[in-house]
Motif scaffolding. Structure first.
Motif, short mmCIF file in Angstrom:
data_model
loop_
_atom_site.label_atom_id
_atom_site.label_comp_id
_atom_site.label_asym_id
_atom_site.label_seq_id
_atom_site.Cartn_x
_atom_site.Cartn_y
_atom_site.Cartn_z
N MET A 1 64.42 81.54 66.28
CA MET A 1 64.62 81.03 64.75
C MET A 1 63.77 81.74 63.95
SD MET A 1 65.82 77.55 63.83
CE MET A 1 65.74 76.85 62.15
N LYS A 2 64.39 82.03 62.93
CA LYS A 2 63.58 82.83 61.72
C LYS A 2 63.00 81.47 60.79
CE LYS A 2 64.05 85.25 57.39
NZ LYS A 2 63.51 86.27 57.38
N ASN A 3 61.67 81.92 60.63
CA ASN A 3 60.98 81.01 59.75
C ASN A 3 61.33 81.53 58.29
OD1 ASN A 3 59.95 79.15 61.54
ND2 ASN A 3 58.21 80.73 61.93
N PHE A 4 61.87 80.87 57.42
CA PHE A 4 62.26 81.32 56.09
C PHE A 4 60.77 80.82 54.95
CE2 PHE A 4 66.37 80.31 57.76
CZ PHE A 4 66.86 81.57 57.25
N THR A 5 60.85 81.83 54.10
CA THR A 5 59.68 81.70 53.29
C THR A 5 60.19 80.83 52.12
OG1 THR A 5 60.45 83.31 51.67
CG2 THR A 5 58.97 83.92 53.40
N ALA A 6 59.39 80.10 51.44
CA ALA A 6 59.40 79.25 50.28
C ALA A 6 60.50 79.75 49.48
CB ALA A 6 58.25 78.69 49.64
N GLN A 7 60.27 81.20 49.02
CA GLN A 7 61.12 81.80 48.15
C GLN A 7 62.53 81.84 48.69
OE1 GLN A 7 60.62 82.66 45.10
NE2 GLN A 7 62.68 83.46 44.95
N GLU A 8 62.70 82.09 49.91
CA GLU A 8 63.96 82.25 50.61
C GLU A 8 64.88 80.76 50.80
OE1 GLU A 8 63.46 85.88 53.86
OE2 GLU A 8 62.53 84.08 54.50
N ILE A 9 64.02 80.00 50.90
CA ILE A 9 64.80 78.55 50.83
C ILE A 9 65.06 78.33 49.63
CG2 ILE A 9 64.31 76.30 51.22
CD1 ILE A 9 62.25 76.99 53.64
N LYS A 10 64.48 78.51 48.73
CA LYS A 10 64.81 78.38 47.06
C LYS A 10 66.09 79.11 46.79
CE LYS A 10 62.83 78.30 42.43
NZ LYS A 10 61.91 78.61 41.66
N SER A 11 66.00 80.54 47.21
CA SER A 11 67.19 81.31 47.08
C SER A 11 68.40 80.68 47.61
CB SER A 11 66.85 82.68 47.47
OG SER A 11 68.12 83.45 47.39
N HIS A 15 71.85 79.38 45.95
CA HIS A 15 73.33 80.16 46.08
C HIS A 15 74.27 79.10 46.99
CE1 HIS A 15 71.36 83.82 45.39
NE2 HIS A 15 72.23 84.24 45.03
N SER A 16 73.88 78.15 47.46
CA SER A 16 74.30 77.25 48.11
C SER A 16 75.14 76.45 46.86
CB SER A 16 73.85 76.07 49.22
OG SER A 16 72.98 75.57 48.51
N LYS A 17 74.56 76.06 45.85
CA LYS A 17 74.79 75.29 44.51
C LYS A 17 75.69 76.07 43.97
CE LYS A 17 70.72 72.38 44.11
NZ LYS A 17 69.59 72.33 43.26
N VAL A 18 75.83 77.42 43.85
CA VAL A 18 76.79 78.33 43.25
C VAL A 18 78.19 78.14 43.93
CG1 VAL A 18 77.38 80.63 42.92
CG2 VAL A 18 74.94 79.80 42.09
N PHE A 19 77.94 78.42 45.45
CA PHE A 19 79.31 78.24 45.94
C PHE A 19 79.95 77.07 45.96
CE2 PHE A 19 77.53 82.16 48.22
CZ PHE A 19 78.37 83.04 47.80
N GLU A 20 79.02 75.81 46.14
CA GLU A 20 79.69 74.68 45.87
C GLU A 20 80.29 74.57 44.43
OE1 GLU A 20 78.07 70.08 45.21
OE2 GLU A 20 76.86 71.37 46.50
N ALA A 92 78.87 86.91 43.27
CA ALA A 92 79.83 86.07 42.64
C ALA A 92 80.58 86.64 41.59
CB ALA A 92 79.12 85.00 41.97
N ILE A 93 80.03 87.61 40.57
CA ILE A 93 80.68 88.39 39.62
C ILE A 93 81.56 89.41 40.10
CG2 ILE A 93 80.22 89.89 37.49
CD1 ILE A 93 77.59 88.31 37.19
N ARG A 94 81.11 89.89 41.09
CA ARG A 94 82.04 90.98 41.71
C ARG A 94 83.16 90.37 42.41
NH1 ARG A 94 77.00 93.60 43.44
NH2 ARG A 94 77.11 92.27 45.50
#
Length: 97
Positions: A1-11, A15-20, A92-94
């Motif tokens: 399992m990949k360990n996500f960086t703090a920046q990746e988690i923030k991203s 993006h999950s909020k955008v899709f929501e 999202a724009i595309r």
């Protein structure tokens, strides 16, 4: 399992909020109209007329889209004009171009 960086988690969280935000059909239609309006933008009255939703509902959807930085407003009167936020996620724009 990949360990996500703090920046990746923030991203991923952003993006999950955008899709929501885009996961609600009426809000998706509002976003589509804003995207299609291009550089001229779109006034709330035009959105209400095209979608047949009431002003209160529209205000709720516009606030939600602004909260995730998909759209922005410029005041040019009592109601303002809504535009696509150029900093919005390109994927999202595309979907709407």
């Amino acid at each position: 399992m990949k360990n996500f960086t703090a920046q990746e988690i923030k991203s991923i969280a952003y993006h999950s909020k955008v899709f929501e935000a885009l996961g609600q059909e009426s809000r998706l239609k509002v976003f589509d109209l804003v995207c299609q309006s291009g550089n001229k933008g779109i006034k709330p009255k035009e959105i209400v007329e095209q979608l047949g939703i009431d002003g209160g509902t529209l205000h709720f959807h516009l606030k939600r889209l602004m909260a995730v930085n998909l759209i922005m407003t410029k005041s040019d009167g009592p109601r303002g004009t809504y535009y696509l936020n150029e900093g919005a996620p390109k994927g999202a724009i595309r979907l709407f171009s």
